[in-house]
Design a protein around this motif. Structure first.
Motif, PDB file in Angstrom:
ATOM      1  N   GLU A 132       0.744  -1.289  -0.023  1.00 56.30           N
ATOM      2  CA  GLU A 132      -0.085  -0.033  -0.146  1.00 56.30           C
ATOM      3  C   GLU A 132       0.880   1.365  -0.006  1.00 56.30           C
ATOM      4  OE1 GLU A 132      -4.066   1.692   1.914  1.00 56.30           O
ATOM      5  OE2 GLU A 132      -3.645  -0.172   1.707  1.00 56.30           O
ATOM      6  N   ILE A 133       1.973   1.217   0.593  1.00 57.01           N
ATOM      7  CA  ILE A 133       2.781   2.658   0.903  1.00 57.01           C
ATOM      8  C   ILE A 133       3.406   2.736  -0.286  1.00 57.01           C
ATOM      9  CG2 ILE A 133       2.550   2.564   3.290  1.00 57.01           C
ATOM     10  CD1 ILE A 133       5.463   1.591   3.503  1.00 57.01           C
ATOM     11  N   TYR A 134       3.782   1.491  -1.204  1.00 55.72           N
ATOM     12  CA  TYR A 134       4.283   1.519  -2.282  1.00 55.72           C
ATOM     13  C   TYR A 134       3.838   2.282  -3.502  1.00 55.72           C
ATOM     14  CZ  TYR A 134       7.029  -0.262  -6.565  1.00 55.72           C
ATOM     15  OH  TYR A 134       7.345  -0.391  -7.857  1.00 55.72           O
ATOM     16  N   PHE A 135       2.282   1.737  -3.451  1.00 65.10           N
ATOM     17  CA  PHE A 135       1.528   2.244  -4.518  1.00 65.10           C
ATOM     18  C   PHE A 135       0.866   3.618  -4.400  1.00 65.10           C
ATOM     19  CE2 PHE A 135       1.468  -2.285  -5.789  1.00 65.10           C
ATOM     20  CZ  PHE A 135       2.176  -2.147  -6.982  1.00 65.10           C
ATOM     21  N   ALA A 141      -6.696   8.171  -8.084  1.00 65.33           N
ATOM     22  CA  ALA A 141      -8.059   8.318  -8.821  1.00 65.33           C
ATOM     23  C   ALA A 141      -7.933   7.207 -10.285  1.00 65.33           C
ATOM     24  CB  ALA A 141      -8.426   9.609  -9.103  1.00 65.33           C
ATOM     25  N   SER A 142      -6.998   7.459 -10.810  1.00 67.40           N
ATOM     26  CA  SER A 142      -6.739   6.917 -12.325  1.00 67.40           C
ATOM     27  C   SER A 142      -6.605   5.383 -12.141  1.00 67.40           C
ATOM     28  CB  SER A 142      -5.615   7.773 -12.886  1.00 67.40           C
ATOM     29  OG  SER A 142      -4.318   7.615 -12.357  1.00 67.40           O
ATOM     30  N   ALA A 143      -5.655   4.980 -11.197  1.00 65.15           N
ATOM     31  CA  ALA A 143      -5.373   3.707 -10.948  1.00 65.15           C
ATOM     32  C   ALA A 143      -6.643   2.902 -10.452  1.00 65.15           C
ATOM     33  CB  ALA A 143      -4.435   3.517  -9.820  1.00 65.15           C
ATOM     34  N   ALA A 145      -9.876   3.914 -11.284  1.00 67.93           N
ATOM     35  CA  ALA A 145     -10.627   3.757 -12.570  1.00 67.93           C
ATOM     36  C   ALA A 145      -9.924   2.762 -13.415  1.00 67.93           C
ATOM     37  CB  ALA A 145     -10.466   5.182 -13.303  1.00 67.93           C
ATOM     38  N   ILE A 146      -8.998   2.515 -13.649  1.00 66.65           N
ATOM     39  CA  ILE A 146      -8.587   1.353 -14.298  1.00 66.65           C
ATOM     40  C   ILE A 146      -8.901   0.020 -13.761  1.00 66.65           C
ATOM     41  CG2 ILE A 146      -6.465   0.229 -14.970  1.00 66.65           C
ATOM     42  CD1 ILE A 146      -5.074   2.822 -15.262  1.00 66.65           C
ATOM     43  N   GLY A 147      -8.946   0.072 -12.267  1.00 66.98           N
ATOM     44  CA  GLY A 147      -9.141  -1.535 -11.581  1.00 66.98           C
ATOM     45  C   GLY A 147     -10.537  -1.601 -11.726  1.00 66.98           C
ATOM     46  N   ARG A 148     -11.659  -0.733 -11.960  1.00 70.75           N
ATOM     47  CA  ARG A 148     -12.967  -0.690 -12.016  1.00 70.75           C
ATOM     48  C   ARG A 148     -13.488  -1.246 -13.465  1.00 70.75           C
ATOM     49  NH1 ARG A 148     -13.050   4.519  -8.947  1.00 70.75           N
ATOM     50  NH2 ARG A 148     -13.200   3.934  -6.776  1.00 70.75           N
ATOM     51  N   GLU A 149     -12.673  -0.553 -14.500  1.00 64.42           N
ATOM     52  CA  GLU A 149     -13.019  -0.854 -15.647  1.00 64.42           C
ATOM     53  C   GLU A 149     -12.708  -2.229 -16.014  1.00 64.42           C
ATOM     54  OE1 GLU A 149     -14.394   0.417 -18.406  1.00 64.42           O
ATOM     55  OE2 GLU A 149     -15.428   1.985 -16.749  1.00 64.42           O
ATOM     56  N   ARG A 150     -11.368  -2.885 -15.362  1.00 64.83           N
ATOM     57  CA  ARG A 150     -10.839  -4.423 -15.585  1.00 64.83           C
ATOM     58  C   ARG A 150     -11.661  -5.203 -14.918  1.00 64.83           C
ATOM     59  NH1 ARG A 150      -4.211  -3.559 -15.711  1.00 64.83           N
ATOM     60  NH2 ARG A 150      -4.278  -2.219 -17.610  1.00 64.83           N
ATOM     61  N   LEU A 151     -12.263  -4.762 -13.757  1.00 59.23           N
ATOM     62  CA  LEU A 151     -13.194  -5.732 -13.186  1.00 59.23           C
ATOM     63  C   LEU A 151     -14.232  -5.708 -13.828  1.00 59.23           C
ATOM     64  CD1 LEU A 151     -13.758  -7.433 -10.576  1.00 59.23           C
ATOM     65  CD2 LEU A 151     -14.456  -5.044  -9.331  1.00 59.23           C
ATOM     66  N   PHE A 176      -8.244 -14.136  -3.147  1.00 60.61           N
ATOM     67  CA  PHE A 176      -6.657 -14.587  -2.329  1.00 60.61           C
ATOM     68  C   PHE A 176      -6.027 -13.515  -2.534  1.00 60.61           C
ATOM     69  CE2 PHE A 176      -6.624 -19.489  -2.191  1.00 60.61           C
ATOM     70  CZ  PHE A 176      -7.945 -19.616  -1.379  1.00 60.61           C
ATOM     71  N   GLY A 177      -6.262 -12.066  -2.313  1.00 62.91           N
ATOM     72  CA  GLY A 177      -5.535 -10.821  -2.857  1.00 62.91           C
ATOM     73  C   GLY A 177      -4.911 -10.202  -1.979  1.00 62.91           C
ATOM     74  N   THR A 178      -5.527 -10.387  -0.293  1.00 65.02           N
ATOM     75  CA  THR A 178      -4.720  -9.442   0.848  1.00 65.02           C
ATOM     76  C   THR A 178      -3.338  -9.177   0.605  1.00 65.02           C
ATOM     77  OG1 THR A 178      -6.562 -10.664   2.080  1.00 65.02           O
ATOM     78  CG2 THR A 178      -4.707  -8.964   3.272  1.00 65.02           C
ATOM     79  N   ARG A 179      -2.572  -9.929   0.191  1.00 69.48           N
ATOM     80  CA  ARG A 179      -1.157  -9.849   0.571  1.00 69.48           C
ATOM     81  C   ARG A 179      -0.436  -8.912  -0.388  1.00 69.48           C
ATOM     82  NH1 ARG A 179       1.882 -14.751   1.129  1.00 69.48           N
ATOM     83  NH2 ARG A 179       0.127 -15.739   2.153  1.00 69.48           N
ATOM     84  N   ARG A 180      -1.075  -8.721  -1.593  1.00 71.61           N
ATOM     85  CA  ARG A 180      -0.527  -8.126  -2.776  1.00 71.61           C
ATOM     86  C   ARG A 180      -1.773  -7.147  -3.550  1.00 71.61           C
ATOM     87  NH1 ARG A 180       2.392 -13.225  -5.818  1.00 71.61           N
ATOM     88  NH2 ARG A 180       4.002 -13.750  -3.925  1.00 71.61           N
ATOM     89  N   ARG A 181      -2.548  -6.547  -2.539  1.00 75.06           N
ATOM     90  CA  ARG A 181      -3.337  -5.637  -2.844  1.00 75.06           C
ATOM     91  C   ARG A 181      -2.701  -4.287  -3.380  1.00 75.06           C
ATOM     92  NH1 ARG A 181      -6.722  -5.696   2.966  1.00 75.06           N
ATOM     93  NH2 ARG A 181      -5.237  -4.237   4.050  1.00 75.06           N
ATOM     94  N   PHE A 182      -3.485  -3.606  -4.133  1.00 70.13           N
ATOM     95  CA  PHE A 182      -3.387  -2.232  -4.378  1.00 70.13           C
ATOM     96  C   PHE A 182      -3.292  -1.183  -3.197  1.00 70.13           C
ATOM     97  CE2 PHE A 182      -4.414   2.002  -5.764  1.00 70.13           C
ATOM     98  CZ  PHE A 182      -3.314   2.388  -6.559  1.00 70.13           C
ATOM     99  N   SER A 183      -4.534  -1.470  -2.568  1.00 69.87           N
ATOM    100  CA  SER A 183      -4.806  -0.921  -1.290  1.00 69.87           C
ATOM    101  C   SER A 183      -5.872  -1.474  -0.575  1.00 69.87           C
ATOM    102  CB  SER A 183      -5.333   0.709  -1.700  1.00 69.87           C
ATOM    103  OG  SER A 183      -6.438   0.655  -2.281  1.00 69.87           O
ATOM    104  N   LYS A 184      -6.159  -1.193   0.659  1.00 70.05           N
ATOM    105  CA  LYS A 184      -7.285  -1.904   1.322  1.00 70.05           C
ATOM    106  C   LYS A 184      -8.663  -1.245   0.846  1.00 70.05           C
ATOM    107  CE  LYS A 184      -7.090   1.339   5.226  1.00 70.05           C
ATOM    108  NZ  LYS A 184      -6.867   1.450   6.709  1.00 70.05           N
ATOM    109  N   VAL A 185      -8.559   0.015   0.247  1.00 68.90           N
ATOM    110  CA  VAL A 185      -9.665   0.520  -0.014  1.00 68.90           C
ATOM    111  C   VAL A 185     -10.294  -0.151  -1.455  1.00 68.90           C
ATOM    112  CG1 VAL A 185     -10.664   2.699  -1.143  1.00 68.90           C
ATOM    113  CG2 VAL A 185      -9.142   3.036   1.016  1.00 68.90           C
ATOM    114  N   TRP A 186      -9.530  -0.280  -2.434  1.00 67.80           N
ATOM    115  CA  TRP A 186      -9.586  -1.077  -3.551  1.00 67.80           C
ATOM    116  C   TRP A 186      -9.980  -2.437  -3.176  1.00 67.80           C
ATOM    117  CZ3 TRP A 186     -11.914  -1.221  -7.776  1.00 67.80           C
ATOM    118  CH2 TRP A 186     -11.839  -2.444  -8.599  1.00 67.80           C
TER     119      TRP A 186
END
Length: 399
Positions: A132-135, A141-143, A145-151, A176-186
């Motif tokens: 999370e702190i890396y991303f 917002a743009s990231a 938006a991309i996630g939502r479109e791909r989902l 199974f995505g907790t360990r490598r998630r973009f953020s907890k919000v996403w």
């Protein structure tokens, strides 16, 4: 702390199998000492060492957290969680002195050393925090938006599948995505969308907090660290897998019946997975190597053991996309039950190159342990002599 935004706000924000393994260790090996090491398998686009100061602050906050009574009540309702373990968690608090971080050039060296019961929960929290702190350094917002479109595109794939799914062995998948998630919000948003729009295919999440919040099934049994620890638990090294499986059976007595196969490679695992274990476990989980070869080997093994493999489940969890999962489903579902644990492709498909980070057990009770794997680069051991000895004992080649 001005401007501080905590990544972890609940100790339930982790994967179920951390609790199931922890309960078994509490009941049978509570004195165990352990060491864990962080590793990034790919080359980050930005140096991880730059995250050190923020990571230190996040860990200070993490180690201030306790389980709430509502969280403990949720865990207590899971039929395989025992009351004494809940009582232990009521007193539990992560200890900051057990985890250290140092910069190694552009990389981070993160180590957790201490009693296994007080160290094993660090893994998922640390990986989630680093991600999370890396991303946070990219436009959110743009990231998103991309996630939502791909989902949305993935949901369309599922809608197309509805015309072809087999009613006797339906397609089911899990987050199974907790360990490598973009953020907890996403992560929370993504799981919420799947709960509403991906039924009946979406069957749950490994994340206990999100399972509680969305009223879905928490998913998980064991990870590599559980099997690895038994390399040091008193039996002959040759017997560590059967010892680990036997302890699991005695602890859970029919629950949580999916075993992990690749700590020393699938071939070596199947040599130990005899008729007794074939009957007691509901199925097996794939986490490295060619998934088609693995599935065929497992089915052939069940046939050899005179087991009706159609009653067992093949769970796939290695770098899956939805398309890969559907292809595997079409291949195996005519013959047996399947399940698919999809991680990064769901929780971190937001237009950025994901970090391939892990945190693995490297020693137990002062002795080295190893994960060999069926895929080159996924193994981990800090003692070459022990790794060579382990491979000799099991007649395998490390990658």
């Amino acid at each position: 702390m001005s401007g501080f935004v905590p990544v972890i706000e609940s100790l339930l924000d982790t994967d179920l199998y951390k609790f199931t393994m922890m309960q078994e260790i509490l009941h049978h090996q509570p004195e165990t000492q352990a060491a864990y090491a962080f590793k990034c398998r790919n080359t980050p686009e930005r140096p991880l060492a730059a995250l050190q100061a923020e990571l230190e602050t996040q860990l200070d906050h993490l180690c201030s957290l306790r389980f709430s009574e509502a969280e403990l009540a949720y865990l207590a309702k899971l039929r395989f969680i025992k009351s004494d373990f809940v009582d232990f968690l009521r007193l539990f608090q992560l200890q900051r002195r057990f985890i250290t971080i140092t910069a190694q050039g552009e990389d981070l060296d993160i180590r957790v050393v201490g009693p296994m019961l007080h160290c094993m929960l660090f893994e998922i929290y640390v990986l989630s925090i680093v991600n999370e702190i890396y991303f946070r350094q990219v436009p959110q917002a743009s990231a998103l938006a991309i996630g939502r479109e791909r989902l949305k595109a993935k949901l369309n794939e599922l809608n197309a599948l509805s015309q072809q799914a087999m009613p006797t062995n339906p397609f089911v998948f899990f987050d199974f995505g907790t360990r490598r998630r973009f953020s907890k919000v996403w992560h929370a948003e993504m799981v919420g969308i799947l709960v509403k729009q991906a039924a009946p295919y979406f069957r749950g999440t490994s994340n206990v907090l999100l399972a509680m919040q969305y009223g879905v099934t928490p998913i998980g049994t064991m990870a590599h660290e559980y099997m690895q620890a038994f390399q040091c638990f008193g039996s002959r090294l040759r017997d560590f897998q059967t010892n680990a499986l036997e302890h699991w059976v005695r602890e859970y007595r029919g629950d949580l019946g999916i075993a992990l196969t690749d700590v020393v490679g699938t071939d070596a695992f199947l040599r130990d997975f005899d008729l007794y274990f074939c009957k007691l476990f509901d199925g097996l989980r794939h986490d490295s190597g060619d998934p088609y070869e693995w599935g065929e080997k497992v089915i052939a093994h069940y046939i050899k053991m005179n087991i009706d493999y159609g009653t067992k489940q093949l769970v796939f969890s290695d770098g899956l996309t939805l398309a890969k999962s559907i292809a595997l489903y079409r291949h195996f579902a005519p013959r047996t039950r399947t399940g698919f644990g999809i991680g990064t492709h769901l929780s971190n498909d937001c237009g950025q190159v994901p970090l391939q980070i892990v945190m693995k057990l490297v020693s137990c009770n002062g002795q080295p342990v190893a994960k060999v794997s069926d895929t080159e680069g996924k193994g981990m051991c800090e003692d070459e002599n022990f790794l060579n000895y382990l491979c000799d004992v099991f007649k395998i080649t490390h990658r």
